[in-house]
Write a protein that holds these residues in place. Structure first.
Motif, mmCIF file in Angstrom:
data_model
loop_
_atom_site.group_PDB
_atom_site.id
_atom_site.type_symbol
_atom_site.label_atom_id
_atom_site.label_comp_id
_atom_site.label_asym_id
_atom_site.label_seq_id
_atom_site.Cartn_x
_atom_site.Cartn_y
_atom_site.Cartn_z
ATOM 1 N N THR A 166 0.870 -1.170 0.000
ATOM 2 C CA THR A 166 0.000 0.000 0.000
ATOM 3 C C THR A 166 0.909 1.222 0.000
ATOM 4 O OG1 THR A 166 -1.899 1.035 1.089
ATOM 5 C CG2 THR A 166 -0.211 0.115 2.538
ATOM 6 N N GLY A 167 0.344 2.383 0.002
ATOM 7 C CA GLY A 167 1.183 3.571 -0.007
ATOM 8 C C GLY A 167 0.474 4.759 0.614
ATOM 9 N N PHE A 168 1.243 5.770 0.889
ATOM 10 C CA PHE A 168 0.722 7.017 1.430
ATOM 11 C C PHE A 168 1.304 8.136 0.586
ATOM 12 C CE2 PHE A 168 0.604 4.016 4.900
ATOM 13 C CZ PHE A 168 -0.663 4.235 5.442
ATOM 14 N N GLY A 169 0.475 9.103 0.232
ATOM 15 C CA GLY A 169 0.924 10.220 -0.597
ATOM 16 C C GLY A 169 1.972 11.080 0.082
ATOM 17 N N SER A 170 1.859 11.169 1.397
ATOM 18 C CA SER A 170 2.802 12.013 2.131
ATOM 19 C C SER A 170 2.965 11.471 3.546
ATOM 20 C CB SER A 170 2.277 13.450 2.195
ATOM 21 O OG SER A 170 1.116 13.497 3.011
ATOM 22 N N LYS A 171 3.972 11.986 4.225
ATOM 23 C CA LYS A 171 4.196 11.603 5.615
ATOM 24 C C LYS A 171 2.984 12.002 6.460
ATOM 25 C CE LYS A 171 8.310 12.485 7.400
ATOM 26 N NZ LYS A 171 9.440 13.038 8.182
ATOM 27 N N LYS A 172 2.379 13.125 6.126
ATOM 28 C CA LYS A 172 1.191 13.611 6.850
ATOM 29 C C LYS A 172 0.032 12.601 6.731
ATOM 30 C CE LYS A 172 -1.844 17.554 7.340
ATOM 31 N NZ LYS A 172 -2.429 18.725 6.726
ATOM 32 N N ASP A 173 -0.152 12.041 5.520
ATOM 33 C CA ASP A 173 -1.198 11.023 5.318
ATOM 34 C C ASP A 173 -0.938 9.809 6.211
ATOM 35 O OD1 ASP A 173 -2.316 12.648 3.390
ATOM 36 O OD2 ASP A 173 -1.509 11.496 1.700
ATOM 37 N N LEU A 206 0.796 9.735 9.028
ATOM 38 C CA LEU A 206 0.600 10.104 10.433
ATOM 39 C C LEU A 206 -0.886 10.191 10.787
ATOM 40 C CD1 LEU A 206 3.500 12.667 10.858
ATOM 41 C CD2 LEU A 206 3.344 10.372 11.856
ATOM 42 N N THR A 207 -1.719 10.620 9.843
ATOM 43 C CA THR A 207 -3.176 10.641 10.059
ATOM 44 C C THR A 207 -3.679 9.213 10.263
ATOM 45 O OG1 THR A 207 -3.394 12.624 8.715
ATOM 46 C CG2 THR A 207 -5.401 11.318 9.049
ATOM 47 N N TYR A 208 -3.230 8.290 9.379
ATOM 48 C CA TYR A 208 -3.593 6.877 9.537
ATOM 49 C C TYR A 208 -3.133 6.367 10.901
ATOM 50 C CZ TYR A 208 -2.275 2.066 9.969
ATOM 51 O OH TYR A 208 -2.070 0.830 10.508
ATOM 52 N N MET A 209 -1.867 6.639 11.257
ATOM 53 C CA MET A 209 -1.272 6.107 12.486
ATOM 54 C C MET A 209 -2.021 6.600 13.720
ATOM 55 S SD MET A 209 0.875 3.884 13.063
ATOM 56 C CE MET A 209 1.952 3.179 14.251
ATOM 57 N N LYS A 210 -2.464 7.838 13.707
ATOM 58 C CA LYS A 210 -3.215 8.402 14.829
ATOM 59 C C LYS A 210 -4.510 7.597 15.042
ATOM 60 C CE LYS A 210 -4.713 12.925 16.438
ATOM 61 N NZ LYS A 210 -4.851 14.339 16.076
ATOM 62 N N GLU A 211 -5.204 7.295 13.946
ATOM 63 C CA GLU A 211 -6.442 6.500 14.023
ATOM 64 C C GLU A 211 -6.152 5.065 14.471
ATOM 65 O OE1 GLU A 211 -9.719 7.402 13.753
ATOM 66 O OE2 GLU A 211 -8.772 9.381 13.831
ATOM 67 N N TYR A 212 -5.055 4.508 13.958
ATOM 68 C CA TYR A 212 -4.676 3.140 14.303
ATOM 69 C C TYR A 212 -4.377 3.037 15.800
ATOM 70 C CZ TYR A 212 -2.049 -1.228 14.463
ATOM 71 O OH TYR A 212 -1.609 -2.482 14.789
ATOM 72 N N ILE A 213 -3.619 3.999 16.335
ATOM 73 C CA ILE A 213 -3.287 4.000 17.768
ATOM 74 C C ILE A 213 -4.572 4.120 18.592
ATOM 75 C CG2 ILE A 213 -2.132 5.294 19.616
ATOM 76 C CD1 ILE A 213 -0.086 3.851 17.936
ATOM 77 N N LYS A 238 12.005 9.426 9.266
ATOM 78 C CA LYS A 238 12.971 10.398 8.744
ATOM 79 C C LYS A 238 13.318 10.094 7.294
ATOM 80 C CE LYS A 238 15.135 11.887 13.016
ATOM 81 N NZ LYS A 238 16.342 11.849 13.849
ATOM 82 N N LYS A 239 13.224 8.818 6.911
ATOM 83 C CA LYS A 239 13.493 8.447 5.517
ATOM 84 C C LYS A 239 12.213 7.939 4.843
ATOM 85 C CE LYS A 239 15.782 4.428 7.430
ATOM 86 N NZ LYS A 239 16.944 3.587 7.423
ATOM 87 N N PHE A 240 11.136 8.686 5.050
ATOM 88 C CA PHE A 240 9.807 8.323 4.564
ATOM 89 C C PHE A 240 9.798 7.940 3.080
ATOM 90 C CE2 PHE A 240 5.700 9.362 2.686
ATOM 91 C CZ PHE A 240 4.849 8.608 3.472
ATOM 92 N N LYS A 241 10.483 8.696 2.262
ATOM 93 C CA LYS A 241 10.462 8.474 0.803
ATOM 94 C C LYS A 241 11.086 7.135 0.402
ATOM 95 C CE LYS A 241 9.610 12.988 -0.908
ATOM 96 N NZ LYS A 241 8.239 13.025 -0.529
ATOM 97 N N ASP A 242 11.938 6.560 1.262
ATOM 98 C CA ASP A 242 12.593 5.286 0.953
ATOM 99 C C ASP A 242 11.831 4.080 1.508
ATOM 100 O OD1 ASP A 242 14.675 6.673 -0.269
ATOM 101 O OD2 ASP A 242 15.792 6.838 1.609
ATOM 102 N N LEU A 243 10.779 4.315 2.253
ATOM 103 C CA LEU A 243 10.066 3.227 2.919
ATOM 104 C C LEU A 243 8.985 2.626 2.025
ATOM 105 C CD1 LEU A 243 9.594 4.893 6.426
ATOM 106 C CD2 LEU A 243 11.359 3.269 5.742
ATOM 107 N N GLN A 244 8.654 1.371 2.319
ATOM 108 C CA GLN A 244 7.520 0.691 1.689
ATOM 109 C C GLN A 244 6.514 0.408 2.785
ATOM 110 O OE1 GLN A 244 10.028 -2.547 -0.138
ATOM 111 N NE2 GLN A 244 8.480 -2.323 -1.735
#
Length: 168
Positions: A77-84, A86-93, A121-127
């Motif tokens: 899956t993917g996220f358009g941005s780090k902000k997207d 973090l929004t998911y992660m907030k709901e998940y937590i 910190k290396k968001f762009k390199d993550l899967q």
């Protein structure tokens, strides 16, 4: 053998047959390896296929990827941005907190913030991967590459408190 399942979706995420360790009391870091799997091709260690079986003229398809992802049927899956993310992660937590309410584990949820900030910190390199059901409320696993035993290997980070162990 132990299977680690997503507390929210029930998806099987990984087993204890993979090399894994706990990082900062927040994540299981599972070390994978890149592999290619040919459909219908079952390789047994020590097996020696005969010459006749080597080429029967049948077409087969091969899939390459990280062994844990392929064998546990995780979905990228993917996220358009780090902000997207973090929004998911907030709901998940929030979902995890309600699931763990009344247990000592609920108090440990804030421990995920510091190691998560380091990873991002290396968001762009993550899967990113979800379980087989692709439940949008379920766990999203973070994939990265790291030097392990002198070679670069894929590693997957599973939120520790989002998993339940099942002994098979």
């Amino acid at each position: 053998m132990k299977v680690f399942k997503d507390l929210i979706s029930g998806d099987e995420m990984f087993t204890d047959t993979y090399k894994h360790e706990i990082v900062d009391d927040a994540f299981y870091m599972v070390v994978g390896k890149n592999t290619t799997v040919t459909e219908g091709d079952i390789q047994l260690d020590g097996a020696n296929p005969s010459a006749e079986e080597a080429d029967e003229g049948t077409e087969s398809s091969a899939v390459s990827g990280i062994d844990v992802v392929l064998f546990m049927r995780l979905q990228e899956t993917g996220f358009g941005s780090k902000k997207d993310y973090l929004t998911y992660m907030k709901e998940y937590i929030k979902s995890l907190k309600s699931k763990l309410e009344g247990t000592p584990a609920a108090e440990k949820l804030p421990a995920i913030q510091k190691p998560l900030a380091e990873l991002l910190k290396k968001f762009k390199d993550l899967q990113f991967f979800t379980g087989e059901s692709m439940n949008p409320d379920g766990m999203v696993v973070i994939g990265d590459y790291k030097e392990v035993d002198g070679e670069e290997r894929p590693v997957l980070y599973f939120p520790l408190l989002g998993l339940e162990e099942e002994k098979l």
